[in-house]
Design an enzyme around this catalytic site. Sequence first.
Site, PDB file in Angstrom:
ATOM      1  N   ASP A   1      -0.132  31.202  41.586  1.00 58.97           N
ATOM      2  CA  ASP A   1      -1.424  31.585  41.019  1.00 58.97           C
ATOM      3  C   ASP A   1      -2.215  30.316  40.693  1.00 58.97           C
ATOM      4  OD1 ASP A   1      -2.572  34.299  39.444  1.00 58.97           O
ATOM      5  OD2 ASP A   1      -3.250  32.418  38.561  1.00 58.97           O
TER       6      ASP A   1
ATOM      7  N   HIS B   1      -3.868  29.686  38.127  1.00 63.63           N
ATOM      8  CA  HIS B   1      -3.727  29.378  36.703  1.00 63.63           C
ATOM      9  C   HIS B   1      -2.260  29.133  36.360  1.00 63.63           C
ATOM     10  CE1 HIS B   1      -7.355  32.003  37.065  1.00 63.63           C
ATOM     11  NE2 HIS B   1      -7.868  31.015  36.353  1.00 63.63           N
TER      12      HIS B   1
ATOM     13  N   ASP C   1      -5.784  34.060  43.365  1.00 57.60           N
ATOM     14  CA  ASP C   1      -7.035  33.475  42.898  1.00 57.60           C
ATOM     15  C   ASP C   1      -7.154  32.016  43.326  1.00 57.60           C
ATOM     16  OD1 ASP C   1      -4.884  32.969  41.229  1.00 57.60           O
ATOM     17  OD2 ASP C   1      -5.846  33.760  39.424  1.00 57.60           O
TER      18      ASP C   1
ATOM     19  N   HIS D   1       0.820  35.137  31.975  1.00 59.33           N
ATOM     20  CA  HIS D   1       0.331  34.507  30.741  1.00 59.33           C
ATOM     21  C   HIS D   1       0.934  35.140  29.482  1.00 59.33           C
ATOM     22  CE1 HIS D   1      -2.502  32.130  32.952  1.00 59.33           C
ATOM     23  NE2 HIS D   1      -3.227  33.168  33.345  1.00 59.33           N
TER      24      HIS D   1
END
Length: 296
Positions: A155, A157, A238, A119
Amino acid sequence: MRVFTSAAALQHDPGFGHPERPIRLDTVLAALNGRPGIQLVEAYPAPLEALHSCHDPAYLDRARTLSTDGGGELGPDTILNPWSWNAVLGATGAVLEALDHSLTTGANTFAAIRPPGHHALHNRAMGFCVVNHVVVAAHAARRAGRSRVLIVDWDVHHGNGTQALVENDPDIRFISMHQWPWYPGSGAIDEHGVGNVFNVPMSAGLPAATYVIALWRAIERATTGWRPDLVLISAGYDGMRGDPLGGFTLEPGDFVTWTERLRERFPGTPIVGVMEGGYAPARLAEGVVATVTALS
């Protein structure tokens, strides 16, 4: 099979109740330690200059100063303590040493690190991430003569920082499968960069096989007629069933499937896995062990 890590990464602690806590890495290392065929390697910190390839020096100086002055909030959900800057350099150092070993020997490697990185933007932290380790590695690989780099982000996200840092570079291709709609809100299917971005937004709660097929089809689309000289995996876990920050249903065997297929599709091309998210420590460790085993 070498797994590179940094003891300094265990010292970064955003505080009580924060999902990105030291036990994540501690559990992973305990699961890997002593496993036959796996060698844990303590890495040296990355030189600051390596981070300049994708981050604003003023931003890096702000992060370093905030940490060494006692810590505080660097960005949304990204909190530093007095040892966080050492953790960041240690984590990036582990990624760069994993990369160097792979480029030198042709062997696959993995970097078991924290804080995560996908991120992190050019001049801003977010989503627990301070430095974008995979993009730093991609630039280092390019300097070492690997002209085409594939980044696969599994991931849960979207790797918004990675996309923002590479979307204008046609020689770095970025694939992200992620939950949609979900944090950070980016990663729509029509975001293409310069034809090098392949987003796969997916709903939560689907059968695991649906996610496995969707990501693999994106990898096929992205690499038809284009063979990478290096594969970097933003290896987040995740997306595993039961993670508190995601709604996917993946199991360890699904990461084995992707890893084995990558090895088969690009024989002789080194693969470097870089640990990202995963906030149920025991499940995170299961995912990392499965991936490392498949890489070896």
